[in-house]
Design a protein around this motif. Structure first.
Motif, mmCIF file in Angstrom:
data_model
loop_
_atom_site.group_PDB
_atom_site.id
_atom_site.type_symbol
_atom_site.label_atom_id
_atom_site.label_comp_id
_atom_site.label_asym_id
_atom_site.label_seq_id
_atom_site.Cartn_x
_atom_site.Cartn_y
_atom_site.Cartn_z
ATOM 1 N N GLY A 176 9.645 -65.393 -47.851
ATOM 2 C CA GLY A 176 10.371 -66.578 -47.415
ATOM 3 C C GLY A 176 10.027 -66.978 -45.991
ATOM 4 O O GLY A 176 9.945 -68.179 -45.670
ATOM 5 N N VAL A 177 9.817 -65.995 -45.116
ATOM 6 C CA VAL A 177 9.405 -66.295 -43.738
ATOM 7 C C VAL A 177 8.044 -66.995 -43.735
ATOM 8 O O VAL A 177 7.823 -67.962 -42.990
ATOM 9 C CB VAL A 177 9.361 -65.002 -42.899
ATOM 10 N N ILE A 178 7.128 -66.535 -44.577
ATOM 11 C CA ILE A 178 5.811 -67.188 -44.666
ATOM 12 C C ILE A 178 5.962 -68.634 -45.135
ATOM 13 O O ILE A 178 5.317 -69.550 -44.607
ATOM 14 C CB ILE A 178 4.889 -66.407 -45.619
ATOM 15 N N VAL A 179 6.798 -68.849 -46.136
ATOM 16 C CA VAL A 179 6.999 -70.208 -46.658
ATOM 17 C C VAL A 179 7.548 -71.131 -45.571
ATOM 18 O O VAL A 179 7.076 -72.272 -45.409
ATOM 19 C CB VAL A 179 7.945 -70.168 -47.880
ATOM 20 N N VAL A 180 8.544 -70.666 -44.827
ATOM 21 C CA VAL A 180 9.120 -71.502 -43.757
ATOM 22 C C VAL A 180 8.063 -71.844 -42.715
ATOM 23 O O VAL A 180 7.942 -72.997 -42.272
ATOM 24 C CB VAL A 180 10.320 -70.782 -43.108
ATOM 25 N N ALA A 181 7.279 -70.849 -42.308
ATOM 26 C CA ALA A 181 6.233 -71.090 -41.310
ATOM 27 C C ALA A 181 5.210 -72.100 -41.823
ATOM 28 O O ALA A 181 4.749 -72.992 -41.085
ATOM 29 C CB ALA A 181 5.558 -69.781 -40.935
ATOM 30 N N VAL A 182 4.848 -72.002 -43.097
ATOM 31 C CA VAL A 182 3.863 -72.912 -43.681
ATOM 32 C C VAL A 182 4.392 -74.338 -43.734
ATOM 33 O O VAL A 182 3.694 -75.299 -43.369
ATOM 34 C CB VAL A 182 3.469 -72.413 -45.088
ATOM 35 N N VAL A 183 5.635 -74.517 -44.176
ATOM 36 C CA VAL A 183 6.201 -75.865 -44.284
ATOM 37 C C VAL A 183 6.321 -76.508 -42.906
ATOM 38 O O VAL A 183 5.972 -77.691 -42.721
ATOM 39 C CB VAL A 183 7.568 -75.815 -44.992
ATOM 40 N N VAL A 184 6.777 -75.759 -41.908
ATOM 41 C CA VAL A 184 6.887 -76.309 -40.545
ATOM 42 C C VAL A 184 5.493 -76.632 -39.988
ATOM 43 O O VAL A 184 5.280 -77.664 -39.347
ATOM 44 C CB VAL A 184 7.634 -75.333 -39.625
ATOM 45 N N GLY A 185 4.542 -75.748 -40.250
ATOM 46 C CA GLY A 185 3.175 -76.022 -39.794
ATOM 47 C C GLY A 185 2.587 -77.270 -40.421
ATOM 48 O O GLY A 185 1.916 -78.065 -39.756
ATOM 49 N N LEU A 186 2.834 -77.467 -41.725
ATOM 50 C CA LEU A 186 2.359 -78.691 -42.385
ATOM 51 C C LEU A 186 3.019 -79.933 -41.787
ATOM 52 O O LEU A 186 2.370 -80.973 -41.612
ATOM 53 C CB LEU A 186 2.654 -78.607 -43.881
ATOM 54 N N TRP A 187 4.294 -79.840 -41.496
ATOM 55 C CA TRP A 187 4.999 -80.975 -40.881
ATOM 56 C C TRP A 187 4.407 -81.314 -39.521
ATOM 57 O O TRP A 187 4.179 -82.487 -39.208
ATOM 58 C CB TRP A 187 6.481 -80.646 -40.767
ATOM 59 N N GLU A 188 4.129 -80.310 -38.703
ATOM 60 C CA GLU A 188 3.527 -80.561 -37.389
ATOM 61 C C GLU A 188 2.146 -81.193 -37.540
ATOM 62 O O GLU A 188 1.822 -82.172 -36.844
ATOM 63 C CB GLU A 188 3.419 -79.253 -36.603
ATOM 64 N N LEU A 189 1.331 -80.657 -38.420
ATOM 65 C CA LEU A 189 -0.032 -81.152 -38.576
ATOM 66 C C LEU A 189 -0.047 -82.587 -39.087
ATOM 67 O O LEU A 189 -0.750 -83.448 -38.540
ATOM 68 C CB LEU A 189 -0.812 -80.237 -39.525
ATOM 69 N N THR A 190 0.710 -82.872 -40.142
ATOM 70 C CA THR A 190 0.716 -84.229 -40.685
ATOM 71 C C THR A 190 1.340 -85.235 -39.708
ATOM 72 O O THR A 190 0.904 -86.389 -39.632
ATOM 73 C CB THR A 190 1.474 -84.259 -42.017
ATOM 74 N N SER A 191 2.329 -84.799 -38.945
ATOM 75 C CA SER A 191 2.940 -85.697 -37.955
ATOM 76 C C SER A 191 1.953 -86.070 -36.867
ATOM 77 O O SER A 191 1.857 -87.234 -36.456
ATOM 78 C CB SER A 191 4.181 -85.044 -37.339
ATOM 79 N N ARG A 192 1.184 -85.093 -36.363
ATOM 80 C CA ARG A 192 0.206 -85.386 -35.316
ATOM 81 C C ARG A 192 -0.933 -86.254 -35.860
ATOM 82 O O ARG A 192 -1.437 -87.125 -35.154
ATOM 83 C CB ARG A 192 -0.365 -84.089 -34.748
ATOM 84 N N LEU A 193 -1.323 -86.038 -37.104
ATOM 85 C CA LEU A 193 -2.378 -86.875 -37.687
ATOM 86 C C LEU A 193 -1.943 -88.334 -37.777
ATOM 87 O O LEU A 193 -2.730 -89.249 -37.492
ATOM 88 C CB LEU A 193 -2.743 -86.357 -39.084
ATOM 89 N N GLU A 194 -0.686 -88.557 -38.162
ATOM 90 C CA GLU A 194 -0.202 -89.932 -38.271
ATOM 91 C C GLU A 194 -0.010 -90.564 -36.899
ATOM 92 O O GLU A 194 -0.349 -91.737 -36.700
ATOM 93 C CB GLU A 194 1.111 -89.965 -39.050
#
Length: 360
Positions: A123-141
């Motif tokens: 579950g810790v890995i999943v949370v880290a992955v989802v937050v990381g995806l949010w940061e990456l996609t936000s910066r790309l936009e």
């Protein structure tokens, strides 16, 4: 002004004074006239607006040569010192207090979840992955106008981690393929402008963050899974610490100045040395059937992959024109700024441990 000054041209100033002090020659000279004839008062020429007079220029030149003040109310300039400036003490680029506090807190959460219940660490890995995806996609936009669809990426990324933990590499690849397909379909609900760049960025994000993180979950499936994950985390952290410590103290030769000006070749040697020592200790005392010489090779590989991962994200951030991916972690930046060296190192550690001691 008396009559004797009529013959003096206006504005002549003090240059006409010597002619007036000279006594006229000849018998017509009268003592009374000489007493009445006085030299004109010397009135300096008024310079035109915006232009310095010759006298001011002379005084300025003299003052500059002598080091004295140009005007009375000016303070004299101190002579320039030829002594070299005192050496500046090297300072860290981040708030070390916050960075250490956050790092210790994250480490405690990871270790506690890792050795208590394996599912909690997943579950810790999943949370880290989802937050990381949010940061990456936000910066790309924000920086490039690229709209990688976050919803299918987050759902697919979480499914990828769970599938890798439950079904191994086969499950991870199937979840990766389905996530890429979901990104293609989800983006079809919007106008076609920018479709190709959006789905390309989405597939890249799916591979870069959740798929690489799946190998951490796969490390956990072995009988000594917690020890393998701990070895993976320790070697990566020690490699980064060695690079920072040696580079900060002895670094002089840039490693990749166009990508990351702060990294040095000396820092890379420090990362290799620290990671190899840590690898030998971890393989000898933490991993079942492990040997110290395997740890030396593992540490060397981790130092290389961690450095490449750090440079890879630095390349992305330079292309986006940002320093950090986020601000969630004080002293560290965002989650992605901590995952940069971990993500590409996970498959390297997983593969070498399978080769050295088996899948467990």
């Amino acid at each position: 002004m008396n009559d004797s000054s009529r013959g003096v041209p206006q504005g002549a100033g003090h240059r006409a004074a010597p002619e007036m002090r000279a006594a006229p020659a000849g018998p017509a000279y009268d003592v009374h006239d000489a007493q009445q004839t006085r030299p004109m008062p010397i009135v300096p020429d008024v310079p035109d607006a915006g232009r310095d007079s010759d006298d001011d220029g002379d005084r300025g030149a003299a003052a500059r040569l002598s080091g004295g003040p140009l005007f009375r109310d000016e303070k004299p300039q101190e002579p320039m010192s030829t002594a070299p400036p005192p050496p500046q003490k090297k300072r860290a680029g981040r708030d070390l207090g916050s960075a250490i506090g956050v790092g210790v807190g994250l480490g405690a959460v990871v270790v506690a979840s890792l050795f208590i219940v394996k599912a909690v660490f997943v579950g810790v890995i999943v949370v880290a992955v989802v937050v990381g995806l949010w940061e990456l996609t936000s910066r790309l936009e924000e920086r490039k106008g690229i709209k990688a669809p976050l919803v299918p990426l987050a759902i697919g990324g979480a499914a990828m981690i769970v599938a890798g933990y439950a079904r191994g590499a086969e499950g991870a690849w199937i979840a990766m393929a389905l996530t890429a397909l979901a990104v293609l379909v989800w983006r079809m609900t919007e106008p076609p402008d920018g479709y190709l760049k959006d789905v390309t960025a989405g597939v890249f994000a799916a591979f870069y963050v959740p798929f690489l993180a799946t190998f951490v979950a796969m490390l956990l499936t072995a009988d000594d899974g917690p020890q393998r994950v701990l070895t993976f985390l320790l070697l990566t952290v020690v490699s980064d610490t060695g690079a920072y410590a040696v580079g900060w103290r002895f670094g002089k030769h840039k490693l990749a100045p166009r990508i990351s000006p702060g990294k040095t070749r000396e820092g890379l040697f420090g990362a290799v040395a620290f990671a190899m020592v840590a690898g030998a200790l971890c393989m000898q005392f933490l991993i079942d059937d492990g040997s110290w010489w395997q740890g030396l090779l593992l540490g060397l590989a981790v130092a290389a992959s961690a450095t490449l991962g750090d440079l890879g994200e630095s390349m992305i951030k330079r292309d986006l024109g940002i320093k950090d991916m986020g601000t969630l972690l004080p002293g560290h930046g965002g989650i992605m700024d901590r995952l940069d060296s971990l993500l590409p190192t996970a498959p390297v550690v997983w593969l070498l441990l399978v080769i050295f001691v088996g899948s467990g």
